[in-house]
Design an enzyme around this catalytic site. Structure first.
Site, PDB file in Angstrom:
ATOM      1  N   LYS A 192     -11.889  -4.708 -11.889  1.00 11.34           N
ATOM      2  CA  LYS A 192     -13.098  -3.933 -11.989  1.00 11.34           C
ATOM      3  C   LYS A 192     -12.831  -2.463 -12.300  1.00 11.34           C
ATOM      4  CE  LYS A 192     -16.702  -2.704  -8.912  1.00 11.34           C
ATOM      5  NZ  LYS A 192     -17.956  -3.287  -8.665  1.00 11.34           N
TER       6      LYS A 192
ATOM      7  N   LYS B 268       0.846  -1.212   0.000  1.00  8.07           N
ATOM      8  CA  LYS B 268       0.000   0.000   0.000  1.00  8.07           C
ATOM      9  C   LYS B 268       0.871   1.248   0.000  1.00  8.07           C
ATOM     10  CE  LYS B 268      -4.465  -0.119  -0.202  1.00  8.07           C
ATOM     11  NZ  LYS B 268      -5.070  -1.324   0.249  1.00  8.07           N
TER      12      LYS B 268
ATOM     13  N   LYS C 227      -3.753  -7.837 -14.251  1.00  6.05           N
ATOM     14  CA  LYS C 227      -4.830  -8.598 -13.630  1.00  6.05           C
ATOM     15  C   LYS C 227      -6.202  -8.093 -14.076  1.00  6.05           C
ATOM     16  CE  LYS C 227      -5.444  -9.808  -8.953  1.00  6.05           C
ATOM     17  NZ  LYS C 227      -5.080  -9.665  -7.538  1.00  6.05           N
TER      18      LYS C 227
END
Ligand code: TRP
Length: 384
Positions: free
Chosen positions: A252, A142, A249
């Site tokens: 969405k 992160k 990947k």
């Protein structure tokens, strides 16, 4: 019944016998999942249910939509509300709900409707060394992505939210509340599961509670602590890549909607997205993720829905039959594979009231187990 026995039984909720597994897993409320999410975690959950039915097992399966985890990054309230409802409806349509009439012990619930998660999270925060959380790969990645997003290479770590750092502690609470024995997760979660086991152990050591004798009365001496150490059930899923850029990947949040195949896509959408999926100009169909990432990705999708291995599929498309024929079969396999789900989802969509009822019932059942554990924890700690 002696009152102490009754109390003890209440304390422990209704623990399944030692031979029964308690399987717990969670998924974030990200709205309608795509086929990558499905072939990953969710199809594993479905096969656990299937296994229960086929082998007439009596394990306890608990599946949760983890709304509190979603709050570790900023959320738009309206969107969150819709997405947690959508995810729950999808899980219902996948058959991951209570089927007591068939003898299956399944609990599907929203984590954010069971306050004991946050409560146990706090107790666990109080035995978690911060250094341990700072070393988590999820935290470090992160940080790294934040650094990349920022033009200046200095990111002030101290401005990041506490909730994000404590994410794995809340996950530990999810698992320990239900005394899960098995946790099916992907590779990326093994470090969180290690933390979970370590926190369970240190909590048990620090707060062993009271020992109970077999007749249910309190006896002298220390207990063994409230928590069981769960085992990881590693699910080795295929990583499904974007249909337009097979090097990244499936996601969405991709700007190109035709790169993602959602579980609710209609047969015509499935057709158009798969038809336009990026492949290559090498003749034939072979599985080679390095040289042929696009074709290999489509083979993984086929394999996920047909149950055939990539090499079995390739064998049928050697010689004259090429990528066009393969894509036709793939479209058929995926449309068929999602048909039952699609019909069930459409039915559920028309029954908002029933979904609400399932949400309420699931939470109620989960709360009962969770409160049993919390009573034990509060007693051991001295808050009750
Ligand atoms: N962290 C998990 C993920 O991102 C989701 C999750 C939350 C979870 N709580 C859990 C998974 C408990 C397993 C058990 O996939």
């Amino acid at each position: 019944m002696r009152s102490t026995t009754r109390i003890r039984q209440q304390l422990a909720g209704t623990p399944p016998s030692a031979a029964r597994r308690v399987v717990f897993s969670g998924i974030q409320p990200t709205g309608i999942p795509h086929i990558g999410n499905h072939l990953g975690a969710l199809s594993k959950w479905q096969s656990l249910v299937k296994e229960q039915r086929e082998k007439q097992l009596k394990d306890r399966l608990i599946f949760s939509v983890v709304g509190l985890h979603a709050l570790t990054v900023p959320q738009d309230p309206k969107k969150l509300l819709r997405e947690r409802r959508d995810m729950f409806s999808v899980l219902l349509a996948l058959g991951l709900h209570d089927q007591a009439q068939e003898g299956l012990d399944i609990t599907l619930f929203h984590q954010d409707m069971v306050p004991q998660h946050a409560e146990l999270g706090w107790y666990l925060n109080c035995v978690t060394p911060v250094g341990r959380l700072l070393r988590m790969t999820s935290w470090k990645s992160k940080l790294a992505s934040l650094r990349n997003a920022n033009s200046e290479d200095e990111v002030d770590e101290s401005l990041l939210q506490l909730g994000l750092l404590a994410y794995p502690v809340l996950q530990t609470a999810d698992i320990l509340l239900y005394k899960a024995t098995h946790v099916p997760v992907g590779n990326d979660q093994t470090q969180h599961l290690e933390l979970c086991r370590d926190l369970a152990e240190s909590f048990n050591r620090q707060y062993p509670g009271q020992k109970w004798s077999s007749d249910g009365t309190k006896s002298k001496g220390k207990g063994k602590g409230a928590f069981r150490l769960p085992e990881v059930m590693l699910t080795d899923y295929p990583r499904i890549q974007s249909l337009r850029n097979p090097l990244s990947k499936m996601s969405k949040s991709s700007p190109n909607p035709s790169s993602v195949l959602f579980l609710t896509d209609s047969p015509s959408l499935i057709r158009s997205k798969l038809k336009s999926a990026v492949t290559d100009s090498i003749p034939g169909v072979t599985f080679d993720p390095v040289e042929r990432p696009g074709v290999s990705n489509l083979l993984s999708i086929h394999s996920g829905y047909s149950g055939q291995t990539p090499s079995e599929i390739c064998d049928r498309f050697s010689g004259e039959r090429g990528i066009v024929e393969f894509k036709e079969e793939l479209i058929e396999v995926v449309s068929e594979g999602l048909k039952g789900f699609r019909e069930e989802f459409e039915r559920i969509r028309r029954e908002e009231g029933w979904v609400g009822e399932m949400e309420r019932k699931g939470a109620e059942k989960a709360r009962e187990f969770a409160e049993g554990t919390m009573r034990e924890v509060r007693r051991a700690v001295g808050t009750a």
